[in-house]
Design a protein around this motif. Sequence first.
Motif, PDB file in Angstrom:
ATOM      1  N   ASP A 104      21.681   6.937 -21.035  1.00 18.59           N
ATOM      2  CA  ASP A 104      20.779   7.901 -20.382  1.00 18.59           C
ATOM      3  C   ASP A 104      21.382   8.442 -19.087  1.00 18.59           C
ATOM      4  O   ASP A 104      20.926   9.451 -18.563  1.00 18.59           O
ATOM      5  N   HIS A 105      22.447   7.785 -18.589  1.00 15.68           N
ATOM      6  CA  HIS A 105      23.050   8.212 -17.324  1.00 15.68           C
ATOM      7  C   HIS A 105      24.325   9.029 -17.488  1.00 15.68           C
ATOM      8  O   HIS A 105      24.688   9.769 -16.582  1.00 15.68           O
ATOM      9  N   ASP A 204      20.771   2.040 -11.680  1.00 14.25           N
ATOM     10  CA  ASP A 204      19.588   1.296 -12.125  1.00 14.25           C
ATOM     11  C   ASP A 204      19.487  -0.091 -11.495  1.00 14.25           C
ATOM     12  O   ASP A 204      18.619  -0.876 -11.881  1.00 14.25           O
ATOM     13  N   HIS A 241      15.841   5.680 -11.658  1.00 11.61           N
ATOM     14  CA  HIS A 241      14.606   6.247 -12.219  1.00 11.61           C
ATOM     15  C   HIS A 241      13.511   6.141 -11.154  1.00 11.61           C
ATOM     16  O   HIS A 241      13.444   5.155 -10.431  1.00 11.61           O
TER      17      HIS A 241
HETATM   18 ZN   LIG Z   1      18.644   4.142 -16.846  1.00 13.40          ZN
END
Ligand SMILES: [Zn+2]
Length: 312
Positions: A104-105, A204, A241
């Motif tokens: 997701d990054h 994260d 996030h």
């Molecule tokens: Zn993440």
Amino acid sequence: MRIVPLLAALAFCSPVLAGPKDTVRPYPAQKVSADTYVIHGPQGVPSKDNQSFMNNPAWVITADGVVVIDPGSSVQAGRMVVAQLRKTTKMPVTHVFNTHVHGDHWLGNQAILEAWPNATMIAHPDMIKLARNGADAFWIKLMSDMTGGYTDGTRAVIPTVEAADGQEFKIGGKTFRIHSSTDAHSKTDLMIEMVEDRTLFTGDNVLSHQVMNLRDGTFKGVIKATDQALALNARLYVPGHGQSGDRTFVAEQKAYFDTLVSEVRRMYDEGKSDYEMKPVIAEKLKAYKDWAEWDTNFGQQISLAILEIEQE
Ligand SMILES: [Zn+2]
């Protein structure tokens, strides 16, 4: 009678790359300091609804070009980031930092190279190693599965430049200092300190009002990284996030983990099992129940904390 030619004209006006599958719906960038922008993505796991986009892509405009941090979860998300970035500067992107191996990054890297083919991609050496050894395909498939194929067409653009702990990258008059670890959120994590502006991009290792998925990391490492983030005393913290802010949300994460781990340890020593611990700890942590991903990750964290204690 006039509808047909109008529709025909619309069809011809649609550029090939502007189909609904090719870029996620736009999210505005927030200017968080003089030269720094963050798109705070919606919190949650990748889905059809969020079109895979759920992280916090950021960029810093330097005298020589733009430095991007974590351009998102897919080529479609990355293209949206590129479009928003272009509204803030005409400078090219020269460097990209990826904070860790979770897709997701970094799967948005592809969109950066589409726009700026010479950009240098930088990450933790273990992130590069894992991505080259199958994490690339794993994350591409996971994104596709979770979004019903929305992210199809995304390819892995794996960073080529390694960042070491303590290393400083001087780019266009700004200093990007690396704080890396091998036992935190994903065991491949970088936190990036933008020294002059006292901004810390935590990846994260720190989330804002979100319960962390810790299946790839350790509590010990995340707590250490959280302490390190607090000790840096940044003016602004940009989490992987959730909303950016001052040290308050970082201290909240520390308090959450301190409580969870010490309670698991106490009850483990009393011979309790995870299902006995869960309601007791949920009560102690009830102030955090509205955090994103509580339902998904809270129970799992207790099981993972027990495993970690057993491995000590
Ligand atoms: Zn993440």
